[in-house]
Scaffold this active site. Structure first.
Site, PDB file in Angstrom:
ATOM      1  N   LYS A 239      18.269  -1.794   7.368  1.00 21.91           N
ATOM      2  CA  LYS A 239      17.068  -1.006   7.046  1.00 21.91           C
ATOM      3  C   LYS A 239      15.874  -1.396   7.914  1.00 21.91           C
ATOM      4  O   LYS A 239      14.864  -0.702   7.897  1.00 21.91           O
ATOM      5  CB  LYS A 239      16.732  -1.125   5.556  1.00 21.91           C
ATOM      6  CG  LYS A 239      17.705  -0.319   4.712  1.00 21.91           C
ATOM      7  CD  LYS A 239      17.270  -0.204   3.265  1.00 21.91           C
ATOM      8  CE  LYS A 239      18.260   0.685   2.514  1.00 21.91           C
ATOM      9  NZ  LYS A 239      18.029   0.626   1.061  1.00 21.91           N
TER      10      LYS A 239
ATOM     11  N   HIS B  63      21.860   2.942   7.976  1.00 15.63           N
ATOM     12  CA  HIS B  63      21.511   1.514   7.878  1.00 15.63           C
ATOM     13  C   HIS B  63      22.766   0.646   7.760  1.00 15.63           C
ATOM     14  O   HIS B  63      22.745  -0.525   8.100  1.00 15.63           O
ATOM     15  CB  HIS B  63      20.518   1.239   6.732  1.00 15.63           C
ATOM     16  CG  HIS B  63      21.127   1.182   5.355  1.00 15.63           C
ATOM     17  ND1 HIS B  63      21.368   2.300   4.602  1.00 15.63           N
ATOM     18  CD2 HIS B  63      21.543   0.139   4.601  1.00 15.63           C
ATOM     19  CE1 HIS B  63      21.889   1.935   3.440  1.00 15.63           C
ATOM     20  NE2 HIS B  63      22.012   0.622   3.412  1.00 15.63           N
TER      21      HIS B  63
ATOM     22  N   HIS C 239      28.985  -1.660   2.179  1.00 14.62           N
ATOM     23  CA  HIS C 239      28.486  -1.758   0.804  1.00 14.62           C
ATOM     24  C   HIS C 239      28.175  -0.401   0.161  1.00 14.62           C
ATOM     25  O   HIS C 239      27.866  -0.340  -1.029  1.00 14.62           O
ATOM     26  CB  HIS C 239      27.284  -2.716   0.704  1.00 14.62           C
ATOM     27  CG  HIS C 239      26.007  -2.213   1.295  1.00 14.62           C
ATOM     28  ND1 HIS C 239      25.697  -2.330   2.630  1.00 14.62           N
ATOM     29  CD2 HIS C 239      24.940  -1.595   0.728  1.00 14.62           C
ATOM     30  CE1 HIS C 239      24.511  -1.807   2.851  1.00 14.62           C
ATOM     31  NE2 HIS C 239      24.028  -1.348   1.720  1.00 14.62           N
ATOM     32  N   HIS C 240      28.256   0.702   0.922  1.00 15.70           N
ATOM     33  CA  HIS C 240      28.107   2.036   0.307  1.00 15.70           C
ATOM     34  C   HIS C 240      29.429   2.809   0.307  1.00 15.70           C
ATOM     35  O   HIS C 240      29.433   4.018   0.080  1.00 15.70           O
ATOM     36  CB  HIS C 240      27.021   2.852   1.014  1.00 15.70           C
ATOM     37  CG  HIS C 240      25.634   2.363   0.700  1.00 15.70           C
ATOM     38  ND1 HIS C 240      25.008   2.600  -0.509  1.00 15.70           N
ATOM     39  CD2 HIS C 240      24.760   1.620   1.430  1.00 15.70           C
ATOM     40  CE1 HIS C 240      23.809   2.031  -0.502  1.00 15.70           C
ATOM     41  NE2 HIS C 240      23.639   1.429   0.665  1.00 15.70           N
TER      42      HIS C 240
ATOM     43  N   ASP D  66      24.217  -4.139  -5.970  1.00 14.85           N
ATOM     44  CA  ASP D  66      23.217  -3.323  -5.269  1.00 14.85           C
ATOM     45  C   ASP D  66      22.800  -2.124  -6.131  1.00 14.85           C
ATOM     46  O   ASP D  66      21.608  -1.885  -6.358  1.00 14.85           O
ATOM     47  CB  ASP D  66      23.845  -2.853  -3.949  1.00 14.85           C
ATOM     48  CG  ASP D  66      22.908  -2.035  -3.099  1.00 14.85           C
ATOM     49  OD1 ASP D  66      21.691  -2.270  -3.157  1.00 14.85           O
ATOM     50  OD2 ASP D  66      23.397  -1.157  -2.355  1.00 14.85           O
TER      51      ASP D  66
HETATM   52 FE   LIG Z   1      20.647  -2.289  -1.178  1.00 14.13          FE
HETATM   53 FE   LIG Z   2      22.225  -0.256   1.341  1.00 14.74          FE
END
Ligand SMILES: [Fe+2]
Ligand SMILES: [Fe+2]
Length: 324
Positions: free
Chosen positions: A188, A213, A237-238, A266
């Site tokens: 980010k 990101h 992580h997404h 998260d």
């Molecule tokens: Fe995050």
């Molecule tokens: Fe993220």
């Protein structure tokens, strides 16, 4: 910033051979395994830095290596000689001359780092401290770019650590997962702030920036050889268990447990935190959302562990304080 070059694959295919040749800049007796490992890492990091058009991470890494290995024979010698040796190897083996400019730009700062007098700071666990130092420098960067994301990252790290303990992972895994949480959103730093803080739902184009990101984070982390092990978690992580996440649409067991823990930590932290476009959810409501999406977005075991963690925290809050 250097111009991005589309030539990195040429070196990519011969990295091991190049690294072995570079290690030879150090005379035989001092050419330890550490020198060979650093030569590998240097070539790896160089290709990443050239591809990304940013050499600063590599210079910082060399400086840290010189500190950490101040007492290791051959390390300073290796770094003081590596750039000219690399350049002449590439010239003599028909590589693209476009690699020469970054090597010349690196030679001064890297030579300076190698020659700097060092106080040998020996620690009982130098490797761990090296990773911590690298993670810390990522957080400093994130704090500078967007303090709210840095705050979110620290909170996610804490949730990761609680979840990993609840899942009875080893101490080593607990700290690995917590570190993953700490740097999961490092990409980010490249997301425009007006998109990060848009007080509304994002447009499709803005979402594309936002999603990027994960890929940018992967590149940033890979540029630092001591953080390579975290790159898949930062990138993934997404992702979702059902394969409908991003950026690679992987699913199920292709997503490592550490990544699945980061994802739950998260999302949970994002739900209970303030967002520019909605008020925070209560932990109970955020847990409901985890349940609603377990098996598709979230790992059911990790979601169940979050219930336990929240219950423990609430029980601890309800207990009367015993000390004054
Ligand atoms: Fe995050
Ligand atoms: Fe993220």
């Amino acid at each position: 910033m250097l111009q991005r070059m589309p030539v990195f694959r040429t070196i990519e295919a011969h990295k091991e051979e190049i690294a072995a040749t570079l290690a030879e800049v150090v005379p035989g007796v001092e050419r330890t395994l550490m020198v060979e490992l650093l030569a590998d890492a240097f070539v790896e990091s160089f290709t990443g830095s050239v591809r990304d058009g940013n050499l600063n991470g590599l210079i910082e890494w060399v400086d840290r290596m010189c500190d950490v290995h101040a007492e290791t024979p051959g390390v300073a010698t290796f770094f003081s000689r590596v750039c000219p040796a690399f350049e002449s190897y590439l010239a003599n083996h028909g590589y693209d001359q476009a690699y020469c400019a970054p090597l010349r730009a690196l030679d001064g700062p890297i030579h300076e780092a190698a020659e700097k007098p060092r106080r040998a700071a020996r620690t009982s666990d130098g490797k761990l401290n090296l990773v911590d130092a690298a993670i810390n420098s990522m957080l400093v960067r994130l704090d500078g770019a967007d303090p709210l994301t840095a705050e979110h990252s620290r909170a996610v790290a804490a949730w990761c650590s609680r979840l990993a303990r609840r899942l009875t992972l080893s101490d080593e895994m607990v700290s690995f997962v917590a570190r993953c949480g700490m740097i999961h959103d490092i990409g980010k730093v490249t997301t425009p702030t007006h998109i990060l803080h848009a007080p509304r739902q994002l447009t499709d184009e803005e979402w594309a920036f936002m999603r990027d990101h994960t890929v940018q984070g992967d590149l940033i982390v890979r540029a630092d050889p001591s953080l390579l092990q975290f790159a898949p978690m930062v990138r993934g992580h997404h992702e979702r268990l059902d394969g409908r996440g991003y950026p690679d649409k992987i699913g199920g067991d292709e997503i490592a447990l550490a990544t699945r823990i980061v994802t739950v930590a998260d999302c949970f932290n994002a739900m209970i935190g303030r967002r520019p476009y909605r008020p925070p959810m209560s932990p109970a409501r955020a847990l409901e959302q985890l349940d609603k999406n377990k098996g598709t977005q979230f790992d059911p075991d990790v979601a169940a562990a979050m219930h336990d963690v929240v219950r423990e925290i609430e029980a601890a809050k309800a207990e009367p304080a015993t000390d004054a």
